[in-house]
Scaffold this motif. Structure first.
Motif, short mmCIF file in Angstrom:
data_model
loop_
_atom_site.label_atom_id
_atom_site.label_comp_id
_atom_site.label_asym_id
_atom_site.label_seq_id
_atom_site.Cartn_x
_atom_site.Cartn_y
_atom_site.Cartn_z
N ARG A 37 -28.63 -38.68 -19.60
CA ARG A 37 -29.98 -37.68 -19.21
C ARG A 37 -31.30 -38.16 -20.00
O ARG A 37 -32.06 -37.32 -19.73
CB ARG A 37 -29.49 -36.25 -19.81
CG ARG A 37 -28.41 -35.83 -18.96
CD ARG A 37 -27.63 -34.52 -19.64
NE ARG A 37 -29.05 -33.54 -19.38
CZ ARG A 37 -28.98 -32.30 -19.90
NH1 ARG A 37 -27.99 -31.74 -20.37
NH2 ARG A 37 -30.04 -31.51 -19.82
N LEU A 42 -33.12 -44.56 -19.26
CA LEU A 42 -33.80 -45.07 -18.03
C LEU A 42 -35.01 -45.89 -18.32
O LEU A 42 -34.95 -47.15 -17.52
CB LEU A 42 -34.61 -43.80 -16.99
CG LEU A 42 -35.08 -44.26 -16.00
CD1 LEU A 42 -34.11 -44.71 -14.97
CD2 LEU A 42 -35.55 -42.73 -15.06
N PHE A 95 -39.89 -36.74 -6.17
CA PHE A 95 -39.09 -36.04 -7.38
C PHE A 95 -39.71 -34.92 -8.03
O PHE A 95 -39.00 -34.15 -8.62
CB PHE A 95 -38.94 -37.50 -8.31
CG PHE A 95 -37.83 -38.37 -7.85
CD1 PHE A 95 -37.20 -38.05 -6.58
CD2 PHE A 95 -38.21 -39.57 -8.34
CE1 PHE A 95 -36.26 -39.06 -6.33
CE2 PHE A 95 -37.36 -40.77 -7.96
CZ PHE A 95 -36.38 -40.29 -6.76
N VAL A 102 -33.20 -35.00 -10.68
CA VAL A 102 -33.08 -36.16 -9.77
C VAL A 102 -31.82 -36.86 -10.22
O VAL A 102 -31.72 -37.19 -11.58
CB VAL A 102 -34.49 -37.00 -10.03
CG1 VAL A 102 -34.20 -38.49 -9.29
CG2 VAL A 102 -35.68 -36.37 -9.65
N GLN A 103 -30.91 -37.30 -9.50
CA GLN A 103 -29.55 -37.83 -9.69
C GLN A 103 -29.91 -39.30 -9.23
O GLN A 103 -30.14 -39.56 -7.89
CB GLN A 103 -28.64 -37.29 -9.18
CG GLN A 103 -28.32 -35.87 -9.65
CD GLN A 103 -27.01 -35.17 -9.08
OE1 GLN A 103 -26.10 -35.94 -8.56
NE2 GLN A 103 -26.89 -33.85 -9.20
N LEU A 104 -29.70 -40.22 -10.20
CA LEU A 104 -29.77 -41.73 -9.81
C LEU A 104 -28.39 -42.37 -10.15
O LEU A 104 -27.90 -42.35 -11.12
CB LEU A 104 -30.95 -42.26 -10.81
CG LEU A 104 -32.25 -41.94 -10.70
CD1 LEU A 104 -33.10 -42.57 -11.47
CD2 LEU A 104 -32.92 -42.10 -9.22
N ALA A 128 -38.84 -42.06 -11.08
CA ALA A 128 -38.46 -40.77 -11.80
C ALA A 128 -38.76 -40.97 -13.09
O ALA A 128 -39.28 -39.94 -13.71
CB ALA A 128 -36.97 -40.99 -11.81
N TYR A 129 -38.86 -42.06 -13.83
CA TYR A 129 -39.58 -42.39 -15.15
C TYR A 129 -41.06 -42.00 -15.18
O TYR A 129 -41.62 -41.33 -16.01
CB TYR A 129 -39.50 -43.76 -15.61
CG TYR A 129 -39.98 -43.95 -16.99
CD1 TYR A 129 -38.91 -43.65 -18.06
CD2 TYR A 129 -41.27 -44.30 -17.40
CE1 TYR A 129 -39.32 -43.75 -19.46
CE2 TYR A 129 -41.64 -44.34 -18.80
CZ TYR A 129 -40.75 -44.36 -19.68
OH TYR A 129 -41.01 -44.35 -21.04
N VAL A 135 -33.70 -36.17 -15.40
CA VAL A 135 -32.79 -37.00 -14.86
C VAL A 135 -31.51 -36.94 -14.99
O VAL A 135 -31.09 -36.39 -15.96
CB VAL A 135 -33.34 -38.56 -14.75
CG1 VAL A 135 -34.80 -38.70 -14.03
CG2 VAL A 135 -33.32 -38.99 -16.16
N ILE A 137 -28.56 -39.94 -14.81
CA ILE A 137 -28.51 -41.52 -14.41
C ILE A 137 -26.91 -41.74 -14.58
O ILE A 137 -26.45 -41.71 -15.72
CB ILE A 137 -29.09 -42.22 -15.50
CG1 ILE A 137 -30.67 -41.93 -15.73
CG2 ILE A 137 -29.14 -43.68 -15.30
CD1 ILE A 137 -31.32 -42.16 -16.97
#
Length: 158
Positions: A37, A42, A95, A102-104, A128-129, A135, A137
């Motif tokens: 997370r 990320l 986003f 947000v799910q990556l 997203a960053y 997030v 991830i």
């Protein structure tokens, strides 16, 4: 996830990096799953995007160009081609409008320790960053040889 599942999920999913799909199993690649997370995790992922020594958009074919991390890409928006910038901004705007994290789901290739280079999803990861959103991830990281025949970008990590 084993290597066969990785290929099933990501090869037909449109991974754009020049990965030698046929060599993955014969090279003894394994798949490691990582969840985070953390925006720092990320931001620390390497991308297949490069910056030249003069600060312009670079290329993996140029030995002097360096691969950028997600966080560096967010800071280098002005060097990207217009279509890349617009795509990143579009994702970032979307986003920011999300009520949920947000799910990556991101495929990657290990380049040493916990460091990895993204094989796909770079626009979404940078967006997203850049957006600074919450997030989730899920990384599926290939552990294999650091060999440019597997992925040309790996020549920058020897």
């Amino acid at each position: 996830m084993d290597i066969g599942e990785f290929v099933t999920v990501f090869q037909d999913g449109g991974v754009r990096a020049w990965l030698d799909w046929d060599a993955l199993e014969s090279a003894g690649c394994a798949v490691r799953e990582r969840f985070s997370r953390s925006p720092d995790v990320l931001g620390g992922l390497f991308t297949v995007w490069y910056q030249a020594a003069n600060g312009t958009d670079g290329d993996w074919r140029n030995p002097g160009d360096r691969p950028l991390r997600v966080a560096e890409c967010a800071d280098a928006m002005d060097i990207w081609p217009t279509d890349r910038r617009e795509r990143i901004r579009g994702f970032a705007d979307a986003f920011r409008g999300e009520a949920r994290p947000v799910q990556l789901v991101l495929p990657a290739y290990a380049v040493g320790g916990d460091e990895a280079v993204l094989l796909d999803g770079t626009h979404r990861a940078v967006a997203a960053y850049l957006a600074g959103v919450d997030v989730r991830i899920m990384l599926f990281v290939l552990d294999g040889p650091i060999d440019p025949r597997m992925l040309p970008d790996l020549g920058h990590y020897r």
